[in-house]
Scaffold this motif. Sequence first.
Motif, PDB file in Angstrom:
ATOM      1  N   SER A   1      46.018  58.575 -30.454  1.00 22.97           N
ATOM      2  CA  SER A   1      45.891  57.476 -29.655  1.00 22.97           C
ATOM      3  C   SER A   1      44.716  56.709 -30.169  1.00 22.97           C
ATOM      4  O   SER A   1      44.231  55.578 -29.607  1.00 22.97           O
ATOM      5  CB  SER A   1      45.334  58.110 -28.196  1.00 22.97           C
ATOM      6  OG  SER A   1      43.884  58.779 -28.556  1.00 22.97           O
TER       7      SER A   1
ATOM      8  N   ALA B   1      43.008  53.604 -32.168  1.00 24.19           N
ATOM      9  CA  ALA B   1      43.544  52.293 -32.498  1.00 24.19           C
ATOM     10  C   ALA B   1      41.884  51.609 -32.817  1.00 24.19           C
ATOM     11  O   ALA B   1      41.097  51.640 -31.892  1.00 24.19           O
ATOM     12  CB  ALA B   1      44.348  51.887 -31.853  1.00 24.19           C
TER      13      ALA B   1
ATOM     14  N   GLN C   1      57.131  43.014 -35.851  1.00 27.47           N
ATOM     15  CA  GLN C   1      56.854  44.218 -35.269  1.00 27.47           C
ATOM     16  C   GLN C   1      55.546  44.763 -36.067  1.00 27.47           C
ATOM     17  O   GLN C   1      54.582  45.362 -35.732  1.00 27.47           O
ATOM     18  CB  GLN C   1      58.020  45.158 -35.391  1.00 27.47           C
ATOM     19  CG  GLN C   1      58.964  44.887 -34.221  1.00 27.47           C
ATOM     20  CD  GLN C   1      60.106  45.986 -34.163  1.00 27.47           C
ATOM     21  OE1 GLN C   1      59.587  47.097 -33.942  1.00 27.47           O
ATOM     22  NE2 GLN C   1      61.203  45.568 -33.838  1.00 27.47           N
TER      23      GLN C   1
ATOM     24  N   ARG D   1      52.218  42.819 -35.354  1.00 31.53           N
ATOM     25  CA  ARG D   1      51.953  43.278 -33.841  1.00 31.53           C
ATOM     26  C   ARG D   1      51.551  44.733 -33.721  1.00 31.53           C
ATOM     27  O   ARG D   1      51.107  45.081 -32.479  1.00 31.53           O
ATOM     28  CB  ARG D   1      52.976  42.709 -32.641  1.00 31.53           C
ATOM     29  CG  ARG D   1      53.208  41.239 -32.589  1.00 31.53           C
ATOM     30  CD  ARG D   1      54.176  40.716 -31.683  1.00 31.53           C
ATOM     31  NE  ARG D   1      55.468  41.253 -32.036  1.00 31.53           N
ATOM     32  CZ  ARG D   1      56.174  41.806 -31.318  1.00 31.53           C
ATOM     33  NH1 ARG D   1      55.910  42.573 -30.355  1.00 31.53           N
ATOM     34  NH2 ARG D   1      57.592  42.056 -31.887  1.00 31.53           N
ATOM     35  N   GLY D   2      51.834  45.396 -34.436  1.00 38.93           N
ATOM     36  CA  GLY D   2      51.813  46.726 -34.336  1.00 38.93           C
ATOM     37  C   GLY D   2      52.678  47.485 -33.459  1.00 38.93           C
ATOM     38  O   GLY D   2      52.243  48.232 -32.820  1.00 38.93           O
ATOM     39  N   THR D   3      53.891  47.191 -33.364  1.00 34.92           N
ATOM     40  CA  THR D   3      54.840  47.779 -32.569  1.00 34.92           C
ATOM     41  C   THR D   3      56.121  48.392 -33.344  1.00 34.92           C
ATOM     42  O   THR D   3      56.394  47.887 -34.488  1.00 34.92           O
ATOM     43  CB  THR D   3      55.200  46.828 -31.607  1.00 34.92           C
ATOM     44  OG1 THR D   3      55.914  45.645 -32.186  1.00 34.92           O
ATOM     45  CG2 THR D   3      54.149  46.172 -30.686  1.00 34.92           C
TER      46      THR D   3
ATOM     47  N   SER E   1      54.157  50.950 -29.262  1.00 30.10           N
ATOM     48  CA  SER E   1      53.166  50.974 -30.099  1.00 30.10           C
ATOM     49  C   SER E   1      53.461  51.680 -31.370  1.00 30.10           C
ATOM     50  O   SER E   1      53.942  52.852 -31.355  1.00 30.10           O
ATOM     51  CB  SER E   1      51.659  51.389 -29.588  1.00 30.10           C
ATOM     52  OG  SER E   1      51.178  50.618 -28.581  1.00 30.10           O
ATOM     53  N   ASN E   2      53.359  51.117 -32.624  1.00 34.06           N
ATOM     54  CA  ASN E   2      53.455  51.903 -33.659  1.00 34.06           C
ATOM     55  C   ASN E   2      52.401  52.932 -34.407  1.00 34.06           C
ATOM     56  O   ASN E   2      51.449  53.010 -33.427  1.00 34.06           O
ATOM     57  CB  ASN E   2      53.962  51.053 -35.037  1.00 34.06           C
ATOM     58  CG  ASN E   2      52.976  50.333 -35.464  1.00 34.06           C
ATOM     59  OD1 ASN E   2      51.673  50.299 -35.082  1.00 34.06           O
ATOM     60  ND2 ASN E   2      53.166  49.369 -36.382  1.00 34.06           N
TER      61      ASN E   2
END
Length: 296
Positions: A169, A171, A240, A243-245, A259-260
């Motif tokens: 979790s 970030a 992606q 954007r961090g996905t 979320s990646n």
Amino acid sequence: MTGGVSWNPRGTPWYSTALDVHNPQGGEEYRKFPTYMFAWTQYPPLANGAEIRPVLDAVQAIQQIVAPRCRPESRQGRVVASERLPKLAQPILEASRRYHIPLLQANAARVLMEYPLDGRTMEEMFYCTAFSYQLQGMVGWMIEPAFSYRAEKGRLKDAFPVLGTIAASMAENPQWVAARRQAMSRMVASASRPPQTTAGRLGILDVSRSMSRDQDTFLKGLDSSFSARLDSPGLDAWSQAYRGTTTLQSPTTGPVTVSNGYQRYFQDNLGRIYGSNDLIGDPYVDYHINATELTP
């Protein structure tokens, strides 16, 4: 939780995050270690201040650098087991191909150690990725990422699900990242060329104007680069990543964007999606949680 930004002590503008999350009523703890940067050369001035040390693989890096420097108490213990983790090094290999960085080697591993602490026996599972690259006249190498899960002996397996969730979790604050990116842009821009002068005389106003021009040029160059990528066929993948996905294929809902930053994703019987970074001994597998693993 304690810790935060860890600046390179040798004066470079690079940083990492060192964090410690622990249970104040018990011994369970997740720790993210700082990034270590080294150089191996016969001519020390080329190292530009980096610590000079022969290249180590991931297992050696944990035993010789991460554990003794970050966990001095582990020096009184022993190595219980070690294991190579090729999948953990995969993001580094993919990034090197994406940005055309010729890596010499990249490998990852985990090492389980056992040691005494305040009358208790602790178990700690260390993870790290070590990679090296060729520079002019030297070899540079890094330890990144490096982290660990710790608990009293016999309790580590039970602590894995919550510690893994905490680790996954984490970030960085996006405002912090954006502010640092702007500061770095100004630094790069101001150093990109010497300031122009007026009538052969250098003044404060000349310097200010030159830095402003350089900064505008640098940022426009970034914008042009972004625009070129947006027009490319790989728009979705790049967008992606920026954007961090990542998009997963769910058997019940079809494509879904999340979320990646996770190595594996699971969807439970209620449709909720969870991410996990523990490639081996995953809680969803080990504890038989009713979930389906999703693929990108």
